[in-house]
Design a protein around this motif. Sequence first.
Motif, mmCIF file in Angstrom:
data_model
loop_
_atom_site.group_PDB
_atom_site.id
_atom_site.type_symbol
_atom_site.label_atom_id
_atom_site.label_comp_id
_atom_site.label_asym_id
_atom_site.label_seq_id
_atom_site.Cartn_x
_atom_site.Cartn_y
_atom_site.Cartn_z
ATOM 1 N N ASN A 14 0.825 -1.213 0.000
ATOM 2 C CA ASN A 14 0.000 0.000 0.000
ATOM 3 C C ASN A 14 0.856 1.260 0.000
ATOM 4 O OD1 ASN A 14 -2.399 -1.373 -0.075
ATOM 5 N ND2 ASN A 14 -2.699 -1.331 2.134
ATOM 6 N N ASN A 76 -7.923 -0.839 -8.057
ATOM 7 C CA ASN A 76 -7.613 -2.267 -7.966
ATOM 8 C C ASN A 76 -6.856 -2.621 -6.694
ATOM 9 O OD1 ASN A 76 -8.851 -3.047 -10.351
ATOM 10 N ND2 ASN A 76 -7.042 -2.560 -11.566
ATOM 11 N N GLY A 78 -7.526 -0.995 -3.847
ATOM 12 C CA GLY A 78 -8.396 -0.618 -2.733
ATOM 13 C C GLY A 78 -8.412 0.865 -2.409
ATOM 14 N N SER A 80 -9.944 4.294 -3.364
ATOM 15 C CA SER A 80 -10.963 4.957 -4.163
ATOM 16 C C SER A 80 -10.540 6.392 -4.463
ATOM 17 C CB SER A 80 -12.301 4.958 -3.418
ATOM 18 O OG SER A 80 -12.226 5.800 -2.290
#
Length: 102
Positions: A14, A76, A78, A80
């Motif tokens: 992430n 894709n 996560g 937004s």
Amino acid sequence: MIKTLFLFLNMLVNLKILWIFYRKLLIPGVIFSLLISIPAGIDFKNFSFGFLFIFPLMHYFIYELRLKNEYLFYANFGFSRISLWSLTVSFSIILQLISAIL
């Protein structure tokens, strides 16, 4: 142990995805903020005040007008559009608050 390792690796992925996103924003954001702060004198308060407005503007120009379809890549993983905008505005406000405290 395995669950902790998985969470750590997920966090690293992430952070790497967010770095890809913000790398395109940070360089022009910093340059334009420095250019705006030159007439008033370059210091951290003037820079952060310029950054407060420039950083979201760079997000708008780069990702809303120029690279609209890249939001699908981040979705894709996560992230937004609303979460990316929230992070951009939050980062700008946090930098402004830090400069107000100092």
